[in-house]
Design a protein around this motif. Structure first.
Motif, mmCIF file in Angstrom:
data_model
loop_
_atom_site.group_PDB
_atom_site.id
_atom_site.type_symbol
_atom_site.label_atom_id
_atom_site.label_comp_id
_atom_site.label_asym_id
_atom_site.label_seq_id
_atom_site.Cartn_x
_atom_site.Cartn_y
_atom_site.Cartn_z
ATOM 1 N N ILE A 384 0.983 -1.695 0.293
ATOM 2 C CA ILE A 384 0.088 0.329 -0.267
ATOM 3 C C ILE A 384 0.735 1.347 0.014
ATOM 4 O O ILE A 384 0.911 2.159 -0.539
ATOM 5 N N TRP A 385 1.880 1.806 0.994
ATOM 6 C CA TRP A 385 2.730 2.954 1.031
ATOM 7 C C TRP A 385 3.508 2.559 -0.434
ATOM 8 O O TRP A 385 3.866 3.970 -0.841
ATOM 9 N N GLN A 386 4.126 1.383 -0.946
ATOM 10 C CA GLN A 386 5.198 0.937 -1.772
ATOM 11 C C GLN A 386 4.323 2.308 -3.228
ATOM 12 O O GLN A 386 4.711 2.778 -3.913
ATOM 13 N N THR A 387 2.831 1.444 -3.372
ATOM 14 C CA THR A 387 2.119 1.991 -4.099
ATOM 15 C C THR A 387 1.982 4.014 -3.794
ATOM 16 O O THR A 387 1.864 4.176 -5.219
ATOM 17 N N MET A 388 1.943 4.389 -2.525
ATOM 18 C CA MET A 388 1.732 5.711 -3.116
ATOM 19 C C MET A 388 2.739 6.694 -3.083
ATOM 20 O O MET A 388 2.741 7.595 -3.466
ATOM 21 N N ALA A 389 3.662 5.467 -2.319
ATOM 22 C CA ALA A 389 4.695 6.833 -3.002
ATOM 23 C C ALA A 389 4.994 6.642 -4.236
ATOM 24 O O ALA A 389 5.480 7.840 -4.796
ATOM 25 N N HIS A 390 4.950 5.428 -5.262
ATOM 26 C CA HIS A 390 4.794 5.543 -6.701
ATOM 27 C C HIS A 390 4.276 6.690 -6.790
ATOM 28 O O HIS A 390 4.221 7.443 -7.882
ATOM 29 N N TYR A 391 2.597 7.002 -6.634
ATOM 30 C CA TYR A 391 1.707 7.925 -6.695
ATOM 31 C C TYR A 391 2.552 9.560 -6.318
ATOM 32 O O TYR A 391 2.545 10.495 -7.060
ATOM 33 N N THR A 392 2.921 9.190 -5.437
ATOM 34 C CA THR A 392 3.471 11.005 -4.498
ATOM 35 C C THR A 392 4.894 11.481 -5.831
ATOM 36 O O THR A 392 4.824 12.421 -6.165
ATOM 37 N N GLY A 393 5.856 9.931 -6.248
ATOM 38 C CA GLY A 393 6.807 10.538 -7.499
ATOM 39 C C GLY A 393 6.220 11.161 -8.411
ATOM 40 O O GLY A 393 6.610 12.294 -9.141
ATOM 41 N N TYR A 394 5.369 10.535 -9.346
ATOM 42 C CA TYR A 394 4.364 10.674 -10.397
ATOM 43 C C TYR A 394 3.716 12.103 -9.942
ATOM 44 O O TYR A 394 3.820 13.323 -11.317
ATOM 45 N N ALA A 395 3.460 12.761 -9.554
ATOM 46 C CA ALA A 395 1.916 14.018 -8.572
ATOM 47 C C ALA A 395 3.358 14.916 -8.186
ATOM 48 O O ALA A 395 2.832 15.635 -9.049
ATOM 49 N N ILE A 396 4.604 14.679 -7.804
ATOM 50 C CA ILE A 396 5.402 16.036 -7.150
ATOM 51 C C ILE A 396 5.702 16.475 -9.168
ATOM 52 O O ILE A 396 6.071 17.756 -9.594
ATOM 53 N N ALA A 397 5.933 15.051 -9.700
ATOM 54 C CA ALA A 397 6.712 15.643 -11.429
ATOM 55 C C ALA A 397 6.069 16.415 -12.673
ATOM 56 O O ALA A 397 5.727 17.471 -13.507
ATOM 57 N N HIS A 398 4.482 16.197 -12.198
ATOM 58 C CA HIS A 398 3.564 16.488 -12.778
ATOM 59 C C HIS A 398 3.201 17.951 -11.867
ATOM 60 O O HIS A 398 3.308 18.522 -12.531
ATOM 61 N N TYR A 399 2.870 18.150 -11.111
ATOM 62 C CA TYR A 399 2.974 19.899 -10.567
ATOM 63 C C TYR A 399 4.299 20.449 -10.322
ATOM 64 O O TYR A 399 3.848 21.952 -10.544
ATOM 65 N N ALA A 400 5.339 19.926 -10.717
ATOM 66 C CA ALA A 400 6.745 20.715 -11.095
ATOM 67 C C ALA A 400 6.014 21.462 -12.381
ATOM 68 O O ALA A 400 6.800 22.419 -12.685
ATOM 69 N N ASP A 401 5.627 20.852 -13.039
ATOM 70 C CA ASP A 401 4.872 21.756 -14.562
ATOM 71 C C ASP A 401 4.308 23.099 -13.825
ATOM 72 O O ASP A 401 3.985 23.608 -15.392
ATOM 73 N N PHE A 402 3.845 23.277 -12.952
ATOM 74 C CA PHE A 402 2.839 24.543 -12.404
ATOM 75 C C PHE A 402 3.414 25.089 -11.013
ATOM 76 O O PHE A 402 2.710 26.350 -11.692
ATOM 77 N N TYR A 403 3.992 24.232 -11.161
ATOM 78 C CA TYR A 403 4.475 25.332 -9.412
ATOM 79 C C TYR A 403 6.252 25.412 -9.995
ATOM 80 O O TYR A 403 6.992 24.442 -10.829
#
Length: 476
Positions: A384-403
């Motif tokens: 569960i937490w490993q899955t959330m970790a991957h979600y977090t990494g890709y989300a941060i990369a996405h956020y970096a396109d806007f912040y």
């Protein structure tokens, strides 16, 4: 989503163990933009989002011209970009400058009868108290950017109380000259309550508990999910159960508490305080704070150390473009952050691991139940937490396109214990392997255990300015 839109799906380098169909938004958008660039025929598409204070956010990209064979893919790409911008920046009037077909399609999608009717009503009537409108136009007619910033918090003098209102717990701290002398977490269940007095009584009780630890009280600062204007909640999920005819009681709640406590009080969106806590602890700026609690809360401190008037409600911003992604319960949209970076994700994924969470437990207790499984070495809980970790990494990369990011701070109940380290390590692995350029730009941080759990309320305590009476001797 049309079949033709799926051609831009990209398999992530690191596939979340419990979500093999995850389609990171960042990879899709980059594939689309690369395809447009490779065509050599891209035309400008410019969006501006206007807010009631006159500020304007502007975003530009390239799309296929209308006579291009891949022009049908423009709509999905542009709609997902706008959806993100609406919940990141906010706005009640949107200009779409580019091919007419895109503007007209977006206008229908975000109409009262369109697929994004929730966004239409929420951002228009509830948040900005205006009619939400989409205006298709030429790129040259799109209003220019007009952003605003302001300083916030960082006041550590005196005796203060800070609080943070979550959906499953209320955190409160007593702070003396910048040092926490008392912190506590109190379970509550605000979302289902229909009487505003429940919220007020619980908050007042927590404040009085902290007050007992102080020699005096100089100021109170708070944070909560939702949109707050001059200490008034315009809309907030914590008050979801309050009937519309009684919502004025909610809007005046903190004004009344300030009057009763007779000290300066300031309450702002919890995401802003998350980012403020990060900036204060790191001694740096360009900070995106992501709190993984009952939902996802986010806030941003600019590279100048200020906050903006943006919403930063990333719980409603899409990060997964899988057409079968989970549906966010409030907005009805798919793939939004709340279902990936919060305890909602833990509960959702638990079903895939054979972990049966007792229904009679509160949400806070349910999370602790699964965290205890993780602590004891349950392989499913670890996934569960490993899955959330991957979600977090890709989300941060996405956020970096806007912040404009230099630091990302992750905290909240889901990061307590060993789960936080799993998320941190996994997110860093995603950034390092999939986005090496970002790995040299962004540092991801995990605060210490106490800061993760109550740091938000301590930072909130620094919000108000204490106005002290100045006495001078007038010698004539």
């Amino acid at each position: 989503m049309k079949q033709s839109d799926k051609k831009y799906f990209q398999k992530p380098t690191l596939i979340p163990p419990l979500d093999p169909d995850f389609q990171p938004a960042v990879l899709y958008n980059r594939a689309f933009r690369q395809s447009v660039n490779n065509s050599g025929e891209g035309v400008p598409l410019i969006m501006s989002l206007e807010r009631t204070d006159g500020s304007v956010s502007r975003y530009g990209t390239l799309v296929f011209p209308q006579d291009h064979p891949d022009a049908d893919s423009n709509i999905y790409y542009c709609e997902r970009i706008l959806k993100f911008l609406l919940w990141q920046r906010g706005g009640y009037r949107v200009y779409i400058g580019g091919p007419k077909e895109i503007g007209e399609s977006i206008k229908h999608i975000y109409s009262p009868i369109g697929e994004r009717a929730f966004d239409h009503h929420f951002l228009g009537e509830d948040v900005y108290l205006k009619k939400f409108t989409v205006i298709p136009c030429e790129p040259s007619e799109v209003p220019p950017s007009q952003e605003s910033e302001r300083s916030i918090g960082r006041h550590l003098d005196g005796c203060r109380i800070g609080f943070d209102l979550g959906a499953s717990d209320l955190k409160v701290s007593a702070v003396v000259e910048g040092e926490a002398v008392y912190s506590n977490e109190i379970e509550w269940n605000p979302r289902v309550q229909t009487d505003p007095n429940y919220h007020k009584e619980k908050i007042k009780a927590a404040l009085n508990m902290a007050l007992e630890k102080l020699p005096r009280l100089d100021a109170i600062g708070g944070s909560s999910a939702g949109v707050y204007i001059e200490n008034r909640p315009m809309i907030a999920s914590l008050f979801r159960g309050i009937p519309k005819e009684r919502f004025d009681e909610v809007r005046n709640m903190f004004i009344d508490i300030q009057s009763e406590m007779d000290v300066p009080l300031e309450i702002v969106n919890d995401g802003e305080v998350t980012a403020l806590a990060g900036s204060m602890s790191l001694g740096g700026n360009g900070v995106l704070g992501i709190a993984m609690g009952s939902s996802e809360a986010a806030g941003y401190v600019t590279t100048k150390g200020n906050i903006t008037d943006w919403l930063n409600e990333l719980a409603f911003a899409p990060i997964d473009f899988n057409p079968e992604a989970p549906v966010e319960e409030w907005s009805g949209d798919r793939g939004c952050g709340a279902n990936y970076l919060s305890q909602q994700c833990v509960f959702r994924l638990s079903k895939k691991t054979g972990i049966d969470i007792p229904e009679e437990l509160s949400k806070a207790q349910k999370l602790k139940y699964v965290q205890e499984k993780l602590k004891k070495g349950h392989e499913g809980a670890r996934k569960i937490w490993q899955t959330m970790a991957h979600y977090t990494g890709y989300a941060i990369a996405h956020y970096a396109d806007f912040y404009d990011l230099q630091h990302v701070l992750i905290l909240g109940r889901c990061t307590s214990g060993m789960g936080g380290h799993i998320i941190l390590d996994g997110a860093n692995e995603v950034i390092f392997k999939e986005f090496p350029n970002l790995s040299r730009q962004i540092n991801i941080h995990l605060p210490d255990e106490m800061s993760r759990r109550v740091g938000q309320s301590i930072a909130a305590a620094s919000l108000p300015v204490i106005f002290r009476e100045v006495v001078t001797n007038d010698v004539t």
